[in-house]
Design an enzyme around this catalytic site. Structure first.
Site, PDB file in Angstrom:
ATOM      1  N   LYS A 174       0.844  -1.198   0.000  1.00 15.22           N
ATOM      2  CA  LYS A 174       0.000   0.000   0.000  1.00 15.22           C
ATOM      3  C   LYS A 174       0.879   1.248   0.000  1.00 15.22           C
ATOM      4  O   LYS A 174       1.621   1.492   0.942  1.00 15.22           O
ATOM      5  CB  LYS A 174      -0.914  -0.020   1.231  1.00 15.22           C
ATOM      6  CG  LYS A 174      -1.842  -1.234   1.261  1.00 15.22           C
ATOM      7  CD  LYS A 174      -2.704  -1.274   2.502  1.00 15.22           C
ATOM      8  CE  LYS A 174      -1.907  -1.431   3.778  1.00 15.22           C
ATOM      9  NZ  LYS A 174      -2.768  -1.707   4.961  1.00 15.22           N
ATOM     10  N   THR A 205      -8.733   9.491   8.514  1.00 17.72           N
ATOM     11  CA  THR A 205      -8.451   8.234   7.804  1.00 17.72           C
ATOM     12  C   THR A 205      -8.181   7.072   8.767  1.00 17.72           C
ATOM     13  O   THR A 205      -7.610   6.057   8.370  1.00 17.72           O
ATOM     14  CB  THR A 205      -7.230   8.412   6.891  1.00 17.72           C
ATOM     15  OG1 THR A 205      -6.100   8.854   7.686  1.00 17.72           O
ATOM     16  CG2 THR A 205      -7.500   9.426   5.790  1.00 17.72           C
ATOM     17  N   GLY A 207      -8.373   3.749  10.513  1.00 20.19           N
ATOM     18  CA  GLY A 207      -9.001   2.475  10.180  1.00 20.19           C
ATOM     19  C   GLY A 207      -8.878   2.048   8.732  1.00 20.19           C
ATOM     20  O   GLY A 207      -9.461   1.024   8.338  1.00 20.19           O
ATOM     21  N   THR A 208      -8.135   2.791   7.927  1.00 23.61           N
ATOM     22  CA  THR A 208      -8.062   2.453   6.497  1.00 23.61           C
ATOM     23  C   THR A 208      -7.479   1.062   6.261  1.00 23.61           C
ATOM     24  O   THR A 208      -7.978   0.303   5.432  1.00 23.61           O
ATOM     25  CB  THR A 208      -7.225   3.491   5.726  1.00 23.61           C
ATOM     26  OG1 THR A 208      -5.979   3.686   6.404  1.00 23.61           O
ATOM     27  CG2 THR A 208      -7.949   4.805   5.615  1.00 23.61           C
ATOM     28  N   GLY A 209      -6.403   0.715   6.963  1.00 20.87           N
ATOM     29  CA  GLY A 209      -5.765  -0.576   6.730  1.00 20.87           C
ATOM     30  C   GLY A 209      -6.662  -1.737   7.108  1.00 20.87           C
ATOM     31  O   GLY A 209      -6.791  -2.715   6.356  1.00 20.87           O
ATOM     32  N   CYS A 210      -7.303  -1.642   8.277  1.00 13.02           N
ATOM     33  CA  CYS A 210      -8.227  -2.690   8.717  1.00 13.02           C
ATOM     34  C   CYS A 210      -9.386  -2.819   7.738  1.00 13.02           C
ATOM     35  O   CYS A 210      -9.804  -3.927   7.378  1.00 13.02           O
ATOM     36  CB  CYS A 210      -8.779  -2.352  10.101  1.00 13.02           C
ATOM     37  SG  CYS A 210      -7.545  -2.061  11.368  1.00 13.02           S
TER      38      CYS A 210
END
Length: 265
Positions: A174, A205, A207-210
């Site tokens: 990412k 932003t 929590g984007t990865g989860c």
């Protein structure tokens, strides 16, 4: 009709923006039935992580077996695993489960708080990544795991190759921390998919990865191929970032419900 079954193995975010809470919201929004194995409890809000307590290995194993042996599962997503012992336990469980696994090798929070012990990195490399269908590190995490520091888009290919040496079938690197477009590279070592989205002017932003990893798991549970699942997940998380909203005094969360047609007002 029963919805596809997706299991998250991750930590709790008491502020509701990341972790188990983000995973379950994503799974609901994308039409699947979300289930959970809690690995850790955090005291967390928009300003950072004030405390973290991992659960005993026996409690994690019991939750997993309880869900998988009775209900079943069509995809699993992992997040915060905290310690080498937890990483190795979850890797063993995934290895014995006939379902695709999306591994989000969570190392630090959005605010820079450590969520994985340094002593657990080798267990992630040697135990967890080899059982991953897709591994989804951000640039800090891939540097932790491989030593490859990505400073430009051209470095993404080198980082992916280094990650694939540890055994995941696919690597999704990412590139959200790079300048310019939000570009990610998905590759299995032979084919490449470059996923691009405009960089949105929204600092909320959390929590984007989860959210991205959970959305990929939802796609896989629906029978999508890895490239299809990742492409759809990227579109979903881009919309969630665009709808992210202020919460507390720090960084607010993405809006997991944006695709359901509801606003945050």
């Amino acid at each position: 009709m029963r919805p596809p079954l997706v299991l998250t193995v991750a930590g709790s975010d008491s502020g509701g923006g990341a972790g188990i809470q983000a995973d379950l919201k994503t799974m609901l929004a994308l039409g699947t039935h979300g289930m959970s194995v809690l690995t850790a409890v955090t005291a967390q809000n928009s300003l950072g992580v004030q405390g973290a307590w991992e659960l005993p290995v026996d409690a994690v194993r019991a939750q997993y077996r309880s869900v998988v042996d009775d209900i079943g599962v069509q995809a699993v997503k992992t997040g915060m695993l905290a310690s080498a012992e937890l990483v190795e336990t979850v890797a063993e469980l995934l290895g014995g489960t006939d379902a695709p696994a999306v591994v989000d090798p969570v190392g630090v929070s959005k605010h820079g708080d450590a969520l994985l012990a340094a002593s657990a990195l080798d267990s992630v490399r040697t135990k967890l990544l080899p059982v991953a269908t897709v591994a989804t590190p951000n640039l800090d995490e891939v540097a932790q795991l491989t030593g490859v520091r990505v400073e430009s888009e051209s470095d993404l290919r080198r980082a992916a190759a280094a990650l694939l040496e540890y055994g995941p079938r696919w690597a999704l690197i990412k590139g959200g921390h790079l300048r310019g477009e939000a570009v990610d590279l998905l590759t299995d070592g032979s084919e490449e998919h470059w996923l691009r989205a405009p960089r949105l002017d929204n600092r909320h932003t959390h929590g984007t990865g989860c959210t991205l990893a959970s959305a990929i798991a939802c796609g896989l549970a629906k029978g999508r191929s890895v490239p299809e699942a990742v492409t759809e997940a990227k579109e979903y998380v881009t919309g969630a970032i665009g709808a992210g909203f202020a919460l507390g005094d720090g960084i607010g969360p993405v809006d997991h419900g944006w695709a359901l047609g509801r606003g945050t007002a």
